[in-house]
Enzyme design. Structure first.
Site, PDB file in Angstrom:
ATOM      1  N   SER A 218     -46.347 -28.119 -21.463  1.00 50.26           N
ATOM      2  CA  SER A 218     -45.598 -28.576 -20.282  1.00 50.26           C
ATOM      3  C   SER A 218     -44.743 -27.443 -19.711  1.00 50.26           C
ATOM      4  CB  SER A 218     -44.739 -29.794 -20.610  1.00 50.26           C
ATOM      5  OG  SER A 218     -43.593 -29.426 -21.350  1.00 50.26           O
TER       6      SER A 218
ATOM      7  N   LYS B  62     -35.402 -32.751 -26.111  1.00 57.13           N
ATOM      8  CA  LYS B  62     -35.070 -34.152 -26.363  1.00 57.13           C
ATOM      9  C   LYS B  62     -34.038 -34.339 -27.469  1.00 57.13           C
ATOM     10  CE  LYS B  62     -37.943 -36.076 -23.424  1.00 57.13           C
ATOM     11  NZ  LYS B  62     -37.524 -37.016 -22.397  1.00 57.13           N
TER      12      LYS B  62
END
Lengths: 93, 315
Positions: B261, B44
């Site tokens: 994840s 991100k």
């Protein structure tokens, strides 16, 4: 072909409160149509008037989103599980 | 060149590592792109920097401006780091059930946390942030779910690096959150090599969808719709917490310490490897394992860890 269909919380009132129902059909499209016949209150919540999947509805055959299989023509086999879920922002767990 | 004038110069250019020893198919190679190597610790950092630089170019960010963003953690952390460097204030709408480390990292970089109900997941954070943005037009709302700079950061960065470092790629697998990675990388790869398949992995919907009162509360990110996500993806599959944690542990056996994840994305890559005859799969590791140590994901009893993971947002 009769398979298990898991319903999201918001559709359960339309299915006499049931979380899991059985529905028959050889494809996802047939299955959803039969589901609407059994539980008329579901009508309009899954499919648009044009007969395609509602934008905020995801239907999974086992773990796969049917939009990326053969959509409503996706074949269903004995022992499969179908899950209907509303689309939400990712990371929702 | 290992000498830089700003930590922001370290964003991007992440390594690819071959993890084919985990492939169930000897004719399928699997490589992982380690986005945890970014300075803020996750993939991100890329959209965070890109969205802020775009807003600066557009004249939306005055010196000392306040930004608002819904995030389950990583975007918030990336934005907080960039804001610290550039002198902006940041308010992050964060679901209450993220791992404690995510909250701590936001505090490290001086971000203010606004809690949204954990039971509503990211959807709840998005909803609250949108209503706060309406109440406070003076706050700059970059909104990663609808900001074209998000997928563009992946189109111009992540995707180019992957294609440059692995032109033999046949399948790309990544987690689906805002869809920025999948749209940006998928679009670039299919431009260069139309036969590449793009697979999305998502976590089970869980409690968040139970809170919906009607279907119109559902949400599809605008960048997914505008980026032609439905035409772009070849497959979208759910990976549950047990598979995610088991594959996260398998990666650690190779010395790769990745977030939960990443295990989900690897499980998707393994599923893909089983369905194809041969190929080269690249999947994205969104972050490293550091932010999940408190969850005991590697050392705890698997059943207990899975139960805890069900209560936590890890995507």
């Amino acid at each position: 072909m009769s398979v298990e269909v898991r319903l999201p919380t918001l559709l359960r009132p339309a299915a006499n409160g049931k979380a899991v129902v059985t529905a028959t059909g050889g494809t996802i499209g047939e299955l959803l149509a039969n589901l609407q016949r059994s539980y008329p209150a579901i009508q309009g919540q899954l499919l648009t008037n044009e007969g395609s999947l509602h934008r905020f509805v995801n239907v999974y055959l086992n773990d796969d989103d049917v939009r990326y299989l053969d959509r409503l023509d996706t074949r269903v086999s004995e022992g499969d599980t179908v899950s209907i879920l509303p689309a939400v922002a990712g990371g929702a767990h | 060149m290992a000498r830089h004038s700003s930590v922001l110069d370290l964003i991007g250019e992440t390594p690819l590592v071959d993890v084919s020893s985990l492939s169930p198919n000897p004719r399928v190679q699997i490589l992982v792109k380690l986005e945890g190597q970014n300075p803020g610790g996750s993939v991100k950092d890329r959209p965070a920097l890109a969205m802020i630089e775009q807003a600066e170019k557009d004249g939306r960010l005055e010196p000392g401006a306040t930004l608002l963003e819904p995030s389950s953690g990583n975007t918030g952390i990336g934005l907080a780091m960039v804001c610290r460097v550039k002198g902006y204030h940041l308010k992050v709408v964060l679901p209450s059930n993220v791992s404690v480390e995510r909250r701590q990292l936001l505090q490290v970089f001086g971000a203010e946390i606004i809690e949204s109900p954990g039971s509503e997941g990211s959807n709840g954070a998005v909803r609250l942030a949108r209503s706060l943005a309406e109440e406070h037009p003076e706050w700059v709302f970059l909104y990663q779910y609808a900001n074209p700079a998000n997928p563009r950061a992946h189109f111009e960065g992540t995707a180019r690096e992957i294609y440059r470092d692995c032109p033999e790629i046949t399948h790309f697998v990544a987690g689906l959150g805002t869809s920025g990675t999948l749209i940006g990388v998928g679009t670039y790869l299919k431009d260069k090599k139309p036969e590449v398949e793009v697979w999305a992995v998502e976590p089970p919907a869980g409690e968040a969808v139970d809170g919906l009162r009607n279907l119109d509360d559902g949400y599809v990110p605008p960048i997914f719709t505008e980026g032609g996500g439905e035409e772009l993806l070849d497959r979208k599959t759910i990976v549950g917490p047990r598979d995610s944690i088991e594959w996260t542990r398998r990666l650690a056996e190779l010395g790769i310490f990745a977030g939960i994840s990443t295990g989900a994305a690897l499980a998707g890559a393994v599923k893909c490897a089983k369905t194809i005859d041969s190929g080269v799969i690249v999947f994205v590791s969104a972050d490293g394992g550091w932010k999940y140590l408190s969850t005991d994901a590697w050392t705890g009893d698997i059943d207990a860890v899975v139960e805890r993971a069900k209560q936590t947002i890890y995507f």
